[in-house]
Design an enzyme around this catalytic site. Structure first.
Site, PDB file in Angstrom:
ATOM      1  N   HIS A  14       0.870  -1.194   0.000  1.00  0.00           N
ATOM      2  CA  HIS A  14       0.000   0.000   0.000  1.00  0.00           C
ATOM      3  C   HIS A  14       0.896   1.230   0.000  1.00  0.00           C
ATOM      4  CE1 HIS A  14      -3.773   2.234   1.480  1.00  0.00           C
ATOM      5  NE2 HIS A  14      -2.834   3.152   1.320  1.00  0.00           N
ATOM      6  N   HIS A  16       1.520   5.385  -1.597  1.00  0.00           N
ATOM      7  CA  HIS A  16       1.138   6.594  -2.342  1.00  0.00           C
ATOM      8  C   HIS A  16       2.398   7.204  -2.934  1.00  0.00           C
ATOM      9  CE1 HIS A  16      -2.980   6.734  -0.698  1.00  0.00           C
ATOM     10  NE2 HIS A  16      -2.418   6.198   0.368  1.00  0.00           N
ATOM     11  N   LYS A 100      -9.400  -0.509  -5.753  1.00  0.00           N
ATOM     12  CA  LYS A 100      -9.426   0.114  -4.434  1.00  0.00           C
ATOM     13  C   LYS A 100     -10.792   0.741  -4.153  1.00  0.00           C
ATOM     14  CE  LYS A 100      -7.940   1.934  -0.583  1.00  0.00           C
ATOM     15  NZ  LYS A 100      -6.746   2.641  -0.222  1.00  0.00           N
ATOM     16  N   HIS A 137     -10.343   0.928   1.896  1.00  0.00           N
ATOM     17  CA  HIS A 137     -10.091   1.909   2.948  1.00  0.00           C
ATOM     18  C   HIS A 137     -11.240   1.746   3.934  1.00  0.00           C
ATOM     19  CE1 HIS A 137      -8.550   5.747   4.673  1.00  0.00           C
ATOM     20  NE2 HIS A 137      -9.739   5.646   5.237  1.00  0.00           N
ATOM     21  N   HIS A 175      -4.372  -0.922   5.995  1.00  0.00           N
ATOM     22  CA  HIS A 175      -3.939  -0.102   7.141  1.00  0.00           C
ATOM     23  C   HIS A 175      -4.882  -0.236   8.347  1.00  0.00           C
ATOM     24  CE1 HIS A 175      -6.839   2.526   5.267  1.00  0.00           C
ATOM     25  NE2 HIS A 175      -6.013   2.948   4.328  1.00  0.00           N
ATOM     26  N   ASP A 248       1.493   2.526   3.569  1.00  0.00           N
ATOM     27  CA  ASP A 248       0.640   3.711   3.426  1.00  0.00           C
ATOM     28  C   ASP A 248       1.489   4.984   3.492  1.00  0.00           C
ATOM     29  OD1 ASP A 248      -1.642   5.170   2.961  1.00  0.00           O
ATOM     30  OD2 ASP A 248      -2.431   5.004   4.997  1.00  0.00           O
TER      31      ASP A 248
HETATM   32 ZN   LIG Z   1      -3.439   5.128   1.866  1.00  0.00          ZN
END
Ligand SMILES: [Zn+2]
Length: 343
Positions: A14, A16, A100, A137, A175, A248
């Site tokens: 995960h 970004h 996602k 999420h 997460h 994350d």
């Molecule tokens: Zn994230």
């Protein structure tokens, strides 16, 4: 005392990476330790089609430092208009490895997320059929739900109904921040796993709020009370194949973090492996680090583990406190203790 530890090269399930200048600034910090990463699609505008995912992958490859060995595993951002055929095509081409789900308004750039879950049922059915996992999420966004309860409520109101409606859909709770989520994962035999971040193994909500507010520890889902942090430590260091690393790592410039309404996200790409080695050693589980960071994730995603290795050495690392970008500095997550492992 163990002085070095050689493990298969880890993956980040995960991540970004953003785009443009930020992508070029942060990517080398993931590519140095990690072989692969599941790339989050929450750009502005979000990555919703196979064509957009292919173009984003090309921009990531173009931003890689010379000689880097790193493979971005692309994802699509699920919207109420997502076309099941486009998803299936992008999966068959080997381009995407997950879709996602962001509940609308859950976090940074999630305005296009899902409000009406019935509308995405055809996509989820197709994903179950072709074995493409759904990353979630896991927070509801209803304003009347307390922010510290949003993950637990998501399990009851959204996740459990989705899993009952699509029993063969493979799902990753991303997460996770609560013992409720860890227990929910353990209560299921197959088809369900969870990623755990580096920072949620280290901080609880006191670190954010007690004795002054610390914006660099603010992320979503927000860190919970200490009992939950300890439950995450237990899950991560247990070797249980249903739990694996998803950092994350979510860079924002200090300018975006340090303001009256600051952005959510911790930038952990540079020092994750140093922090994890310390956490696992403290918990007497250094022998489980490879399972958490290098083996359990590929097994769940149906990919082989990496053939290459990295060696962690007992030596103080030299991570910068922040990295420079053309738009300003990005502060690296400070675990609050001295690190004594380096990659
Ligand atoms: Zn994230």
């Amino acid at each position: 005392m163990t002085q070095s530890l050689t493990i298969r090269r880890p993956d980040d399930w995960h991540l970004h990476l953003r785009d443009g200048d930020m992508l070029r600034a942060v990517l080398p910090h993931s590519a140095s330790d990690f072989a692969r990463a599941i790339i989050m699609p929450n750009l502005v505008p979000p990555v919703v089609t196979g064509a957009q995912a292919a173009a984003y992958r090309d921009r990531i490859m173009a931003a890689l430092p010379e000689g880097a060995d790193f493979t971005p595993l692309m994802t699509l951002y699920l919207t109420e208009d997502t076309d099941p055929n486009d998803v299936a095509r992008a999966h068959a081409e080997g381009l995407i490895h997950a879709v996602k789900l962001y509940p609308a308004g859950a976090t940074t750039n999630s305005a296009s997320g899902v409000s009406n879950f019935d509308k995405v049922a055809p996509v989820l059915d197709r994903m179950a059929e072709i074995g493409l996992p759904l990353c979630t999420h896991g927070e509801v966004t209803d304003s009347e739900i307390d922010i510290f309860d949003r993950e637990a409520v998501f399990i009851d109101r959204v996740l459990d109904p989705i899993r009952r409606a699509h029993p063969s859909l493979r799902v990753i709770m991303e997460h996770i921040t609560t013992s409720d989520a860890a227990d929910y994962v353990r209560s299921n035999d197959s088809g369900l796993a969870a990623t755990i971040t580096t920072h949620h193994l280290v901080i609880n909500r006191n670190h954010i709020l007690a004795g002054g507010i610390r914006p660099h520890y603010y992320c979503l889902p927000v860190a919970k009370r200490e009992t939950h942090r300890l439950a995450l430590r237990q899950a991560a260091t247990s070797g249980d194949p249903r739990f694996f690393l998803g950092t994350d790592s979510a860079p924002h410039t200090d300018g975006a973090k340090l303001q009256p309404c600051g952005c959510a996200g911790c930038f952990t790409a540079p020092n994750t492996m140093s922090i994890l080695a310390q956490v696992f050693e403290e918990d007497g589980a250094l022998d489980k680090l490879e399972a958490f960071s290098s083996l359990n994730g590929p097994a769940f995603y149906g990919l082989p583990p990496n053939e290459t290795r990295i060696t962690l050495r007992r030596e103080a690392p030299t991570h910068p406190a922040s990295i420079d970008t053309p738009n300003g500095p990005v502060t690296v997550f400070d675990p609050g203790f001295d690190l004594n492992w380096t990659t």
